[in-house]
Design an enzyme around this catalytic site. Structure first.
Site, PDB file in Angstrom:
ATOM      1  N   ASN A 199      34.671  29.186  41.657  1.00  9.75           N
ATOM      2  CA  ASN A 199      33.864  28.080  41.080  1.00  9.75           C
ATOM      3  C   ASN A 199      34.350  26.671  41.448  1.00  9.75           C
ATOM      4  O   ASN A 199      33.667  25.750  41.236  1.00  9.75           O
ATOM      5  CB  ASN A 199      34.307  28.197  39.448  1.00  9.75           C
ATOM      6  CG  ASN A 199      33.254  29.384  38.860  1.00  9.75           C
ATOM      7  OD1 ASN A 199      33.781  29.890  38.045  1.00  9.75           O
ATOM      8  ND2 ASN A 199      32.462  29.934  39.608  1.00  9.75           N
TER       9      ASN A 199
ATOM     10  N   ASP B 190      29.070  35.296  33.498  1.00 11.56           N
ATOM     11  CA  ASP B 190      28.455  35.157  34.893  1.00 11.56           C
ATOM     12  C   ASP B 190      26.958  35.011  34.652  1.00 11.56           C
ATOM     13  O   ASP B 190      26.313  35.599  33.796  1.00 11.56           O
ATOM     14  CB  ASP B 190      28.962  36.395  35.625  1.00 11.56           C
ATOM     15  CG  ASP B 190      28.313  36.352  37.139  1.00 11.56           C
ATOM     16  OD1 ASP B 190      28.629  35.204  37.728  1.00 11.56           O
ATOM     17  OD2 ASP B 190      27.858  37.168  37.700  1.00 11.56           O
TER      18      ASP B 190
END
Length: 81
Positions: free
Chosen positions: A53, A5
């Site tokens: 995502n 991340d």
């Protein structure tokens, strides 16, 4: 386990490109994987892509998957446990 991340944000801040951040993050993962293989660690979990995502631009999604596939092909079968 590793949660991947912040690579895109890092890329924007330091390289002015989300993809450059993804590329740098995957380079770090490659080094970690090689070391886990060297240390004979049999399992590692990489949290690489969340459901959120999928809302990213299609071009970025394709780039991410291309990076992951390239890493898979880059690691030598003899290095894998």
């Amino acid at each position: 386990a590793i949660i991947m991340d912040g690579n895109g944000r890092w890329g924007l801040k330091h390289k002015n490109s989300r993809n450059e951040g993804h590329k740098a993050g995957l380079s770090t993962i490659e080094n970690i994987l090689k070391e886990t293989i060297r240390q004979k660690i049999k399992f590692i979990t990489l949290y690489t892509f969340s459901t959120e995502n999928w809302s990213r631009p299609q071009k970025e999604i394709k780039y991410l998957f291309k990076l992951l596939l390239n890493l898979k092909h880059k690691l030598k079968p003899s290095e894998l446990p």
